[in-house]
Design a protein around this motif. Sequence first.
Motif, PDB file in Angstrom:
ATOM      1  N   MET A   1       0.788  -1.007  -0.158  1.00 50.40           N
ATOM      2  CA  MET A   1      -0.089   0.288   0.240  1.00 50.40           C
ATOM      3  C   MET A   1       1.141   1.340  -0.239  1.00 50.40           C
ATOM      4  SD  MET A   1      -2.640  -0.831  -0.047  1.00 50.40           S
ATOM      5  CE  MET A   1      -3.900   0.402   0.073  1.00 50.40           C
ATOM      6  N   GLY A   2       1.751   1.217   1.032  1.00 52.41           N
ATOM      7  CA  GLY A   2       2.971   2.404   1.031  1.00 52.41           C
ATOM      8  C   GLY A   2       3.386   2.136  -0.190  1.00 52.41           C
ATOM      9  N   MET A   3       3.963   1.278  -1.156  1.00 50.61           N
ATOM     10  CA  MET A   3       4.593   1.122  -2.465  1.00 50.61           C
ATOM     11  C   MET A   3       3.668   2.421  -3.830  1.00 50.61           C
ATOM     12  SD  MET A   3       6.883  -1.225  -3.531  1.00 50.61           S
ATOM     13  CE  MET A   3       6.134  -2.959  -2.836  1.00 50.61           C
ATOM     14  N   MET A   4       2.025   1.339  -3.512  1.00 48.85           N
ATOM     15  CA  MET A   4       1.359   2.575  -4.720  1.00 48.85           C
ATOM     16  C   MET A   4       0.503   3.920  -3.804  1.00 48.85           C
ATOM     17  SD  MET A   4       0.138  -0.437  -6.037  1.00 48.85           S
ATOM     18  CE  MET A   4      -1.018  -0.127  -6.901  1.00 48.85           C
ATOM     19  N   ASN A   5       0.752   3.980  -2.947  1.00 51.25           N
ATOM     20  CA  ASN A   5       0.294   5.680  -2.307  1.00 51.25           C
ATOM     21  C   ASN A   5       1.744   6.387  -3.289  1.00 51.25           C
ATOM     22  OD1 ASN A   5      -1.497   5.498  -1.205  1.00 51.25           O
ATOM     23  ND2 ASN A   5      -0.799   5.094   0.768  1.00 51.25           N
ATOM     24  N   LYS A   6       3.157   5.997  -3.115  1.00 47.29           N
ATOM     25  CA  LYS A   6       4.343   6.458  -3.870  1.00 47.29           C
ATOM     26  C   LYS A   6       3.969   6.803  -5.241  1.00 47.29           C
ATOM     27  CE  LYS A   6       8.714   7.457  -2.909  1.00 47.29           C
ATOM     28  NZ  LYS A   6       9.425   8.304  -1.772  1.00 47.29           N
ATOM     29  N   LEU A   7       3.578   5.062  -5.806  1.00 46.78           N
ATOM     30  CA  LEU A   7       3.704   5.858  -7.469  1.00 46.78           C
ATOM     31  C   LEU A   7       2.476   6.704  -7.934  1.00 46.78           C
ATOM     32  CD1 LEU A   7       4.304   1.480  -7.965  1.00 46.78           C
ATOM     33  CD2 LEU A   7       5.762   4.005  -8.711  1.00 46.78           C
ATOM     34  N   ARG A   8       1.712   6.654  -6.612  1.00 41.83           N
ATOM     35  CA  ARG A   8       0.024   7.855  -6.963  1.00 41.83           C
ATOM     36  C   ARG A   8       0.919   9.149  -7.425  1.00 41.83           C
ATOM     37  NH1 ARG A   8      -3.158   5.474  -4.930  1.00 41.83           N
ATOM     38  NH2 ARG A   8      -3.156   6.937  -2.492  1.00 41.83           N
ATOM     39  N   GLU A   9       1.974   8.988  -5.772  1.00 43.05           N
ATOM     40  CA  GLU A   9       2.032  10.798  -5.093  1.00 43.05           C
ATOM     41  C   GLU A   9       2.795  11.085  -6.630  1.00 43.05           C
ATOM     42  OE1 GLU A   9       3.979  10.964  -1.504  1.00 43.05           O
ATOM     43  OE2 GLU A   9       2.386   9.990  -0.785  1.00 43.05           O
ATOM     44  N   THR A  10       3.740  10.615  -6.871  1.00 44.32           N
ATOM     45  CA  THR A  10       4.483  10.499  -7.657  1.00 44.32           C
ATOM     46  C   THR A  10       4.114  10.494  -9.505  1.00 44.32           C
ATOM     47  OG1 THR A  10       6.439   9.262  -7.208  1.00 44.32           O
ATOM     48  CG2 THR A  10       6.959   9.260  -9.333  1.00 44.32           C
ATOM     49  N   GLN A  11       2.938   9.917  -9.853  1.00 43.20           N
ATOM     50  CA  GLN A  11       2.241  10.204 -10.978  1.00 43.20           C
ATOM     51  C   GLN A  11       1.715  11.640 -10.591  1.00 43.20           C
ATOM     52  OE1 GLN A  11      -0.344   7.767 -11.833  1.00 43.20           O
ATOM     53  NE2 GLN A  11      -0.963   8.188 -14.017  1.00 43.20           N
ATOM     54  N   GLU A  12       1.233  12.180  -9.913  1.00 40.53           N
ATOM     55  CA  GLU A  12       0.994  13.431  -9.648  1.00 40.53           C
ATOM     56  C   GLU A  12       1.842  14.353  -9.616  1.00 40.53           C
ATOM     57  OE1 GLU A  12      -1.271  13.796  -5.902  1.00 40.53           O
ATOM     58  OE2 GLU A  12      -2.630  11.726  -6.907  1.00 40.53           O
ATOM     59  N   LYS A  13       3.497  14.326  -9.789  1.00 42.52           N
ATOM     60  CA  LYS A  13       4.243  15.545  -9.269  1.00 42.52           C
ATOM     61  C   LYS A  13       4.354  15.553 -11.085  1.00 42.52           C
ATOM     62  CE  LYS A  13       6.005  14.492  -4.852  1.00 42.52           C
ATOM     63  NZ  LYS A  13       7.280  13.824  -3.869  1.00 42.52           N
ATOM     64  N   VAL A  14       4.776  13.948 -11.754  1.00 40.77           N
ATOM     65  CA  VAL A  14       5.062  13.835 -13.200  1.00 40.77           C
ATOM     66  C   VAL A  14       4.037  14.778 -13.923  1.00 40.77           C
ATOM     67  CG1 VAL A  14       5.193  12.565 -15.334  1.00 40.77           C
ATOM     68  CG2 VAL A  14       5.801  11.944 -13.289  1.00 40.77           C
ATOM     69  N   GLU A  15       2.821  14.241 -13.648  1.00 38.27           N
ATOM     70  CA  GLU A  15       1.230  15.343 -14.457  1.00 38.27           C
ATOM     71  C   GLU A  15       1.985  17.299 -13.701  1.00 38.27           C
ATOM     72  OE1 GLU A  15      -0.184  14.544 -16.850  1.00 38.27           O
ATOM     73  OE2 GLU A  15       0.289  12.775 -16.600  1.00 38.27           O
ATOM     74  N   ALA A  16       2.113  17.037 -13.082  1.00 36.09           N
ATOM     75  CA  ALA A  16       2.394  18.652 -12.324  1.00 36.09           C
ATOM     76  C   ALA A  16       3.811  19.581 -12.992  1.00 36.09           C
ATOM     77  CB  ALA A  16       2.561  18.728 -10.727  1.00 36.09           C
ATOM     78  N   THR A  17       4.828  18.408 -12.986  1.00 36.33           N
ATOM     79  CA  THR A  17       5.639  19.396 -14.046  1.00 36.33           C
ATOM     80  C   THR A  17       5.940  19.416 -15.456  1.00 36.33           C
ATOM     81  OG1 THR A  17       7.544  17.527 -11.948  1.00 36.33           O
ATOM     82  CG2 THR A  17       8.249  18.115 -14.357  1.00 36.33           C
ATOM     83  N   LYS A  18       4.874  18.703 -15.897  1.00 27.81           N
ATOM     84  CA  LYS A  18       4.322  18.329 -17.702  1.00 27.81           C
ATOM     85  C   LYS A  18       3.999  19.405 -17.682  1.00 27.81           C
ATOM     86  CE  LYS A  18       3.697  13.329 -19.088  1.00 27.81           C
ATOM     87  NZ  LYS A  18       2.878  12.663 -19.467  1.00 27.81           N
ATOM     88  N   GLU A  19       2.414  20.320 -16.411  1.00 23.05           N
ATOM     89  CA  GLU A  19       2.107  21.638 -16.646  1.00 23.05           C
ATOM     90  C   GLU A  19       2.998  22.924 -16.349  1.00 23.05           C
ATOM     91  OE1 GLU A  19      -0.865  22.404 -18.149  1.00 23.05           O
ATOM     92  OE2 GLU A  19      -0.980  20.629 -18.183  1.00 23.05           O
ATOM     93  N   ARG A  20       4.197  22.619 -15.477  1.00 21.74           N
ATOM     94  CA  ARG A  20       4.965  23.380 -14.882  1.00 21.74           C
ATOM     95  C   ARG A  20       5.933  23.727 -16.712  1.00 21.74           C
ATOM     96  NH1 ARG A  20       9.895  23.310 -13.721  1.00 21.74           N
ATOM     97  NH2 ARG A  20       9.972  21.634 -13.595  1.00 21.74           N
ATOM     98  N   LEU A  21       6.402  22.847 -17.089  1.00 19.49           N
ATOM     99  CA  LEU A  21       7.289  23.044 -17.898  1.00 19.49           C
ATOM    100  C   LEU A  21       6.481  23.616 -19.665  1.00 19.49           C
ATOM    101  CD1 LEU A  21       8.606  19.027 -18.289  1.00 19.49           C
ATOM    102  CD2 LEU A  21      10.097  21.536 -17.763  1.00 19.49           C
ATOM    103  N   LYS A  22       5.223  23.322 -19.863  1.00 15.72           N
ATOM    104  CA  LYS A  22       4.738  24.388 -21.042  1.00 15.72           C
ATOM    105  C   LYS A  22       4.738  26.089 -20.225  1.00 15.72           C
ATOM    106  CE  LYS A  22       0.885  21.466 -21.158  1.00 15.72           C
ATOM    107  NZ  LYS A  22      -0.427  21.245 -21.045  1.00 15.72           N
ATOM    108  N   THR A  23       5.433  26.223 -18.945  1.00 19.23           N
ATOM    109  CA  THR A  23       5.430  28.088 -18.999  1.00 19.23           C
ATOM    110  C   THR A  23       6.539  28.241 -19.107  1.00 19.23           C
ATOM    111  OG1 THR A  23       5.810  27.532 -17.043  1.00 19.23           O
ATOM    112  CG2 THR A  23       3.339  27.457 -17.490  1.00 19.23           C
TER     113      THR A  23
END
Length: 109
Positions: free
Chosen positions: A6-28
């Motif tokens: 469960m900890g690993m799954m939560n960490k992966l979900r957090e990472t996916q959210e960070k990746v998406e946020a980074t993609k949005e930031r890179l647009k700017t």
Amino acid sequence: MFGDMMGMMNKLRETQEKVEATKERLKTVTLEEKSSDGLLKVTITAAREIKNISIADELLEDKEQLEDYLVLTLNKAIQKASDIHEAELAAVAKDGMPDIPGMDEMLGK
């Protein structure tokens, strides 16, 4: 063991959210690439979206020269943006990967 999963799954979900946020930031994040003589200037985002192309009047007189300038300068700009894009996403993904025993050996690290 289930808690670890469960900890690993939560960490992966957090990472996916960070990746998406980074993609949005890179647009700017914008980069500027110029031809060697400064007659052509390209503005591109780190998400590889062309924002502006500025062409000196003298380049408008020679179609072939302008085409060559565009190809060379656009390719340099896209490569620079791609390098930043990939480095940023790799850093976020690496930082967020769960610590799975034996994973480094599997990935050849």
